[in-house]
Design an enzyme around this catalytic site. Structure first.
Site, short mmCIF file in Angstrom:
data_model
loop_
_atom_site.label_atom_id
_atom_site.label_comp_id
_atom_site.label_asym_id
_atom_site.label_seq_id
_atom_site.Cartn_x
_atom_site.Cartn_y
_atom_site.Cartn_z
CG HIS A 1 -5.85 -2.97 -0.07
ND1 HIS A 1 -5.10 -2.43 -1.09
CD2 HIS A 1 -5.45 -2.31 1.07
CE1 HIS A 1 -4.30 -1.49 -0.61
NE2 HIS A 1 -4.49 -1.40 0.69
CG ASP B 1 -1.97 1.05 1.28
OD1 ASP B 1 -2.97 0.99 0.57
OD2 ASP B 1 -1.75 1.99 2.08
#
Length: 317
Positions: free
Chosen positions: A290, A108
């Site tokens: 994610h 991320d």
């Protein structure tokens, strides 16, 4: 299987004018550094399922809570969270341990910092592993205006910058609920709602999908963000236009070997021309969302280790 809550004890390390809370494994593997960089809103603890395995494979694993997170320094000035400071912190870690370079792994926002460290400090980064977020080429206009034109004002990138302090206050008031609702997987499709999605998520009483982690693991994140608040970490987003300016004259090509790991159900967009800017990249995809290394910990760890083994074999040949 080891207990994920049995995480190493931290050290406070002075780097780049601040202190970072850093966690280590495999200290006996001196000379083989591997630095793990978390994303938002995460912690070094997000690598809890990787650290022991990477250390067992021969690496000196260093996982910092980056500036603004956990017990690391939380400067008050927004510009203290720009990419020059964030990448400088990672270089400072290498200096502290006496390493010329290291393999950097980022998820991320951590991936974004690692990509940019590779171009800002190319001699200090030997290899790059990125999870979820690919290298982003520098556009022709500042990112916040570009995102606003494409997505609209409810994008969290835009909202964080146009309405400073608003989202932070909502997250702070709903810390456990927000993080519980955010760290999910296998979420069913839903119609879009009006308003900023992350604010809606923070205020939703019922989570969707399945939890990524146990209640005990979630409590580690909740306790940390209740202590620190969200403003320091959100300030990373408030520097995206500043970072765009700072990177204006930097060679944009990542020349190190790189592994890009996408989640097939991640909402983060894939880079359509990644190889143009990262010519030595290998791209793989895992069947997850994610939170890649937390959703599929063994698969992610094995991918990283297999790729590193191949790269090190090539280095020796």
């Amino acid at each position: 299987m080891s207990d994920p809550l049995d995480f190493p004890q931290p050290s406070m390390i002075a780097v780049n004018g601040i202190e970072l809370e850093a966690f280590e494994a495999g200290q006996e593997n001196v000379g083989h550094p591997l630095v793990l960089c978390h994303g938002w809103p995460e912690l070094a603890f997000s690598w809890r399922r990787q650290m022991a395995a990477l250390a067992a494979a021969g690496y000196h694993v260093i996982a910092p809570n980056q500036r603004g997170y956990g017990s690391s320094s939380r400067p008050a000035t927004v510009s203290d969270y720009d990419i020059v400071h964030l990448s400088g912190d990672l270089v400072g870690l290498l200096d502290h341990f006496g390493y010329e370079d290291a393999t950097f792994v980022g998820h991320d926002w951590g991936a974004n910092v690692v990509w940019n460290t590779a171009v800002l400090h190319p001699t200090r980064v030997s290899k790059v592993v990125a999870l979820s977020v690919p290298y982003m080429e520098r556009g022709e206009i500042p990112p916040v205006a570009f995102i606003e034109a494409v997505v609209g004002p409810d994008s969290y990138f835009v909202h964080f910058n146009r309405r400073p302090g608003v989202a932070d206050a909502v997250f702070d008031a709903n810390t456990r609920q927000f993080l519980r609702n955010l760290y999910r997987k296998n979420e069913p499709a839903a119609d879009p709602e009006p308003g900023m999605p992350l604010l809606n998520l923070a205020q939703a009483e019922t989570p969707r999908g399945e939890p990524v982690m146990s209640d005990g693991e979630l409590a580690v994140f909740v306790d940390a963000f209740e202590a620190s608040g969200f403003t320091p970490s959100v300030n990373w987003y408030r520097n995206v236009d500043r970072n765009w300016e700072l990177m204006r004259d930097v060679d944009p090509v990542v020349r190190q070997p790189a592994l890009m790991i996408y989640g097939s159900r991640d909402t983060v967009m894939k880079a359509p021309n990644l190889e143009a800017f990262v010519p030595r990249v290998e791209v793989v995809e895992l069947d997850c969302g994610h939170w890649i290394q937390q959703e599929l910990p063994e698969e992610a760890t094995n991918l990283i280790l297999e790729w590193l083994h191949l790269q090190e074999g090539a280095d020796r040949s």
